[in-house]
Design a protein around this motif. Structure first.
Motif, PDB file in Angstrom:
ATOM      1  N   ASP A 155     -18.983 -32.070 -32.487  1.00 22.32           N
ATOM      2  CA  ASP A 155     -19.528 -33.334 -32.160  1.00 22.32           C
ATOM      3  C   ASP A 155     -20.744 -32.889 -30.775  1.00 22.32           C
ATOM      4  O   ASP A 155     -21.701 -32.363 -30.881  1.00 22.32           O
ATOM      5  CB  ASP A 155     -20.315 -34.129 -33.026  1.00 22.32           C
ATOM      6  CG  ASP A 155     -19.493 -33.929 -33.919  1.00 22.32           C
ATOM      7  OD1 ASP A 155     -20.670 -32.697 -35.041  1.00 22.32           O
ATOM      8  OD2 ASP A 155     -19.561 -34.562 -34.883  1.00 22.32           O
ATOM      9  N   PHE A 156     -19.224 -33.011 -29.932  1.00 21.65           N
ATOM     10  CA  PHE A 156     -19.491 -33.446 -28.024  1.00 21.65           C
ATOM     11  C   PHE A 156     -19.787 -32.243 -27.574  1.00 21.65           C
ATOM     12  O   PHE A 156     -21.213 -31.966 -27.374  1.00 21.65           O
ATOM     13  CB  PHE A 156     -19.056 -33.885 -27.450  1.00 21.65           C
ATOM     14  CG  PHE A 156     -18.465 -34.229 -26.514  1.00 21.65           C
ATOM     15  CD1 PHE A 156     -19.464 -34.493 -25.259  1.00 21.65           C
ATOM     16  CD2 PHE A 156     -17.580 -33.253 -25.642  1.00 21.65           C
ATOM     17  CE1 PHE A 156     -19.454 -34.878 -23.537  1.00 21.65           C
ATOM     18  CE2 PHE A 156     -18.067 -33.531 -24.154  1.00 21.65           C
ATOM     19  CZ  PHE A 156     -18.575 -33.569 -23.137  1.00 21.65           C
ATOM     20  N   LEU A 157     -19.202 -30.539 -28.339  1.00 20.13           N
ATOM     21  CA  LEU A 157     -19.708 -29.936 -27.591  1.00 20.13           C
ATOM     22  C   LEU A 157     -20.907 -29.157 -27.710  1.00 20.13           C
ATOM     23  O   LEU A 157     -21.959 -28.785 -27.058  1.00 20.13           O
ATOM     24  CB  LEU A 157     -18.404 -29.386 -27.464  1.00 20.13           C
ATOM     25  CG  LEU A 157     -17.579 -29.459 -26.455  1.00 20.13           C
ATOM     26  CD1 LEU A 157     -16.492 -28.338 -26.731  1.00 20.13           C
ATOM     27  CD2 LEU A 157     -17.754 -29.729 -25.130  1.00 20.13           C
ATOM     28  N   THR A 158     -21.287 -29.560 -29.216  1.00 21.90           N
ATOM     29  CA  THR A 158     -22.272 -28.744 -30.045  1.00 21.90           C
ATOM     30  C   THR A 158     -23.551 -29.478 -29.398  1.00 21.90           C
ATOM     31  O   THR A 158     -24.677 -28.446 -28.717  1.00 21.90           O
ATOM     32  CB  THR A 158     -22.028 -28.972 -31.920  1.00 21.90           C
ATOM     33  OG1 THR A 158     -21.492 -28.199 -31.539  1.00 21.90           O
ATOM     34  CG2 THR A 158     -23.653 -28.480 -32.124  1.00 21.90           C
ATOM     35  N   ASN A 159     -23.723 -30.169 -29.384  1.00 21.53           N
ATOM     36  CA  ASN A 159     -24.778 -31.457 -28.644  1.00 21.53           C
ATOM     37  C   ASN A 159     -25.000 -31.399 -27.152  1.00 21.53           C
ATOM     38  O   ASN A 159     -25.834 -31.298 -26.585  1.00 21.53           O
ATOM     39  CB  ASN A 159     -24.352 -33.410 -29.515  1.00 21.53           C
ATOM     40  CG  ASN A 159     -24.467 -33.922 -30.889  1.00 21.53           C
ATOM     41  OD1 ASN A 159     -24.697 -32.333 -31.587  1.00 21.53           O
ATOM     42  ND2 ASN A 159     -23.777 -34.342 -30.826  1.00 21.53           N
ATOM     43  N   PHE A 160     -24.002 -31.473 -26.400  1.00 19.84           N
ATOM     44  CA  PHE A 160     -24.110 -31.166 -25.237  1.00 19.84           C
ATOM     45  C   PHE A 160     -24.719 -29.384 -24.700  1.00 19.84           C
ATOM     46  O   PHE A 160     -25.930 -29.847 -24.140  1.00 19.84           O
ATOM     47  CB  PHE A 160     -22.635 -31.122 -24.645  1.00 19.84           C
ATOM     48  CG  PHE A 160     -22.665 -31.109 -23.069  1.00 19.84           C
ATOM     49  CD1 PHE A 160     -23.122 -31.963 -22.570  1.00 19.84           C
ATOM     50  CD2 PHE A 160     -22.866 -28.994 -22.578  1.00 19.84           C
ATOM     51  CE1 PHE A 160     -23.370 -31.892 -20.710  1.00 19.84           C
ATOM     52  CE2 PHE A 160     -22.605 -28.722 -21.213  1.00 19.84           C
ATOM     53  CZ  PHE A 160     -23.373 -30.192 -20.216  1.00 19.84           C
ATOM     54  N   HIS A 161     -25.030 -28.740 -25.786  1.00 19.84           N
ATOM     55  CA  HIS A 161     -24.567 -27.399 -25.878  1.00 19.84           C
ATOM     56  C   HIS A 161     -26.327 -26.726 -26.213  1.00 19.84           C
ATOM     57  O   HIS A 161     -27.443 -27.117 -25.774  1.00 19.84           O
ATOM     58  CB  HIS A 161     -24.242 -26.501 -26.988  1.00 19.84           C
ATOM     59  CG  HIS A 161     -25.011 -25.116 -27.054  1.00 19.84           C
ATOM     60  ND1 HIS A 161     -24.272 -24.262 -25.751  1.00 19.84           N
ATOM     61  CD2 HIS A 161     -25.437 -24.188 -27.737  1.00 19.84           C
ATOM     62  CE1 HIS A 161     -25.041 -22.976 -26.312  1.00 19.84           C
ATOM     63  NE2 HIS A 161     -25.606 -23.074 -28.014  1.00 19.84           N
ATOM     64  N   GLU A 162     -27.137 -28.299 -27.254  1.00 18.78           N
ATOM     65  CA  GLU A 162     -27.989 -28.365 -27.232  1.00 18.78           C
ATOM     66  C   GLU A 162     -29.388 -28.479 -26.405  1.00 18.78           C
ATOM     67  O   GLU A 162     -30.302 -28.138 -26.570  1.00 18.78           O
ATOM     68  CB  GLU A 162     -27.744 -29.098 -28.832  1.00 18.78           C
ATOM     69  CG  GLU A 162     -27.551 -28.225 -30.250  1.00 18.78           C
ATOM     70  CD  GLU A 162     -28.731 -27.307 -30.560  1.00 18.78           C
ATOM     71  OE1 GLU A 162     -29.670 -26.830 -30.158  1.00 18.78           O
ATOM     72  OE2 GLU A 162     -27.855 -26.156 -30.261  1.00 18.78           O
ATOM     73  N   GLN A 163     -28.500 -30.469 -25.602  1.00 21.67           N
ATOM     74  CA  GLN A 163     -29.240 -30.598 -24.869  1.00 21.67           C
ATOM     75  C   GLN A 163     -29.721 -29.667 -24.251  1.00 21.67           C
ATOM     76  O   GLN A 163     -31.078 -30.300 -22.925  1.00 21.67           O
ATOM     77  CB  GLN A 163     -28.517 -31.966 -24.403  1.00 21.67           C
ATOM     78  CG  GLN A 163     -28.292 -32.987 -25.435  1.00 21.67           C
ATOM     79  CD  GLN A 163     -28.575 -34.139 -24.838  1.00 21.67           C
ATOM     80  OE1 GLN A 163     -29.270 -34.757 -23.728  1.00 21.67           O
ATOM     81  NE2 GLN A 163     -27.598 -35.110 -24.910  1.00 21.67           N
TER      82      GLN A 163
END
Length: 469
Positions: free
Chosen positions: A403-411
């Motif tokens: 979730d951390f890396l996915t959400n960083f990517h989305e940001q």
């Protein structure tokens, strides 16, 4: 009594003709550990067979066996695919391990080298040095294999100066889906050659490369600034200053650099291919963000490549681990605004990463890579100035880490809405439009060439090019 060999196994064993160490199957003891050797332990793959051929003729026979038995094929050179695509990416493929293809020769008139597809990059560097102090552009991880690297792009700190690894490829020997052993170059099988330089896994098994080389740089300046024990929010203006530096269209091409976010701060690394005086004359040192612990080393070519390899291993381990990764590419007009950088870096400080083993790497590209037209090879990211990739290891890998890396990517995507696509070397199995992201405007031509050279999709992984229907 044990199970009878399958038709596939019987066929492959016949190609091997009783040779020890030629092939192994899921029934073999320690199959995963000694033969399969997956790189990402979070992607579980069991090939129908792993084969270690010794000649192109062996490969031809293996492909024929797989095709006859309706089994997919993938070649594995170094085996560093983030999604284990060299093993097929999913269960049931034949993996052709190119470990025995490590021959090397240098033509001392043309300074063209012939290199086996199973050669690791560390050996490429050493062999070229020993053959006349020659060099070519490639990545710095010494255990990556040339076979995958030179057919997917092959980016490294010298790429801004010399271009990508695949831009050095002049000719290949390749075994195609019909089992034929062929040569491909600009003059012979030129459409296949075009596809192999950027999307090789979907079009054949390359046994050797003929590549152009350069004289080694005499002196290399390597530096690092380490910003430790601070919050990521404190790193935001440092990143923005670094991004402004690499976005300068006049940035000296002899300079390659990365910005690396990590748990205890950040690191800026750089490599300049020239003397210290030449480096200072470029004006770059005055523009590099300061404030961290500075380290500068002046090396020769071999020592510089070795140091880059050691640094790379700190962030992208050569050891097999369960890991997760995301990536994105940025053009000149897609750099992240400073106010949005600040918000993203502040957000990182608030997150539960689920692991202490995480890194987010921003890597400058462009320069000589962009000199080659977009449609000159299958590689489609000529117009990009920056790649980012994230990498996190979990033992085991947790949902929090994903979730951390996915959400960083989305940001990042929200901060730069026009940014799209990524380098196929940073393969992301979660992409639903992987082919479009990897090959962009070159995808239709690739699909057409696939229909001609591999209409039955023998060379296949979950995100390889498919033939036009």
């Amino acid at each position: 009594m044990g199970n009878s060999p399958s038709a596939l196994q019987t066929c492959i064993d016949a190609v091997g003709n009783g040779r020890s160490g030629f092939a192994a199957y899921p029934s073999n003891p320690l199959y995963q550990l000694t033969w399969v050797k997956p790189y990402n332990l979070d992607v579980h793959v069991t090939p129908a067979a792993v084969v270690r051929p010794e000649t192109a003729k062996d490969i031809s026979g293996i492909i024929t066996c797989a095709k006859t038995n309706n089994v997919k094929v993938q070649a594995k050179s170094g085996g560093h695919s983030y999604a284990n695509f060299g093993l097929g990416g999913v269960d049931g493929a034949v993996a052709i391990d190119m470990v025995n293809f490590q021959h090397f020769s240098m033509d001392n008139v043309t300074w063209q080298a012939t290199v086996g597809a199973g050669t690791r990059l560390g050996e490429v560097t050493t062999k070229m040095h020993d053959a006349g102090k020659r060099a070519m552009a490639h990545g710095v991880c010494p255990d990556v294999g040339l076979g995958g690297h030179a057919t997917i792009g092959g980016l490294g700190p010298m790429s801004r100066m010399w271009g990508s690894c695949l831009d050095h490829v002049l000719e290949v020997e390749v075994v195609t889906s019909d089992g034929k052993i062929q040569r491909a170059s600009e003059k012979q099988n030129s459409d296949l050659f075009w596809a192999l330089r950027g999307s090789g896994a979907g079009f054949g098994v390359i046994t050797e490369f003929v590549v152009r080389t350069h004289p080694e740089p005499g002196t290399v300046v390597q530096y690092s600034f380490t910003f430790g024990f601070g919050s990521q929010a404190e790193m935001a203006p440092v990143y923005s200053a670094w991004q402004a530096l690499i976005a300068d269209p006049k940035l000296d091409r002899r300079f390659g650099t990365e910005f690396i976010m990590m748990p205890l701060g950040a690191i800026i690394t750089g490599t300049f291919y020239g003397t210290d005086a030449e480096f200072k004359a470029t004006g770059i040192p005055a523009k590099i963000p300061t404030g961290g612990k500075k380290g500068v080393v002046i090396n020769d070519w071999l020592a510089a490549v070795a140091l880059d390899g050691e640094n790379e291993a700190l962030y992208l381990s050569k050891l097999a681990t369960p890991f997760y990764s995301k990536s994105l590419a940025f053009k000149q007009d897609q750099m992240i605004p400073a106010d949005k950088v600040k918000k993203i870096f502040e957000w990182v400080d608030t997150q539960d990463k689920g692991t202490l083993l995480w890194f987010i790497i921003f890597d400058a590209t462009g320069g000589a890579v962009a000199d080659v037209p977009m449609d000159a090879t299958a590689y489609s990211h000529r117009d990009k100035l920056l790649f980012y990739q994230s990498y996190a290891v979990g033992l085991p890998l947790s949902g929090k880490t994903r979730d951390f890396l996915t959400n960083f990517h989305e940001q990042l995507k929200a901060a730069s809405p026009k940014a799209y696509g990524t380098y196929a070397g940073y393969v992301d199995p979660a992409l639903t439009d992987g082919q479009q992201q990897y090959w962009g405007p070159n995808l239709p031509k690739l699909q057409s060439i696939k229909r001609k050279w591999d209409p039955l999709d023998v060379f296949h992984n979950p995100q390889s090019v498919r033939a036009v229907v």
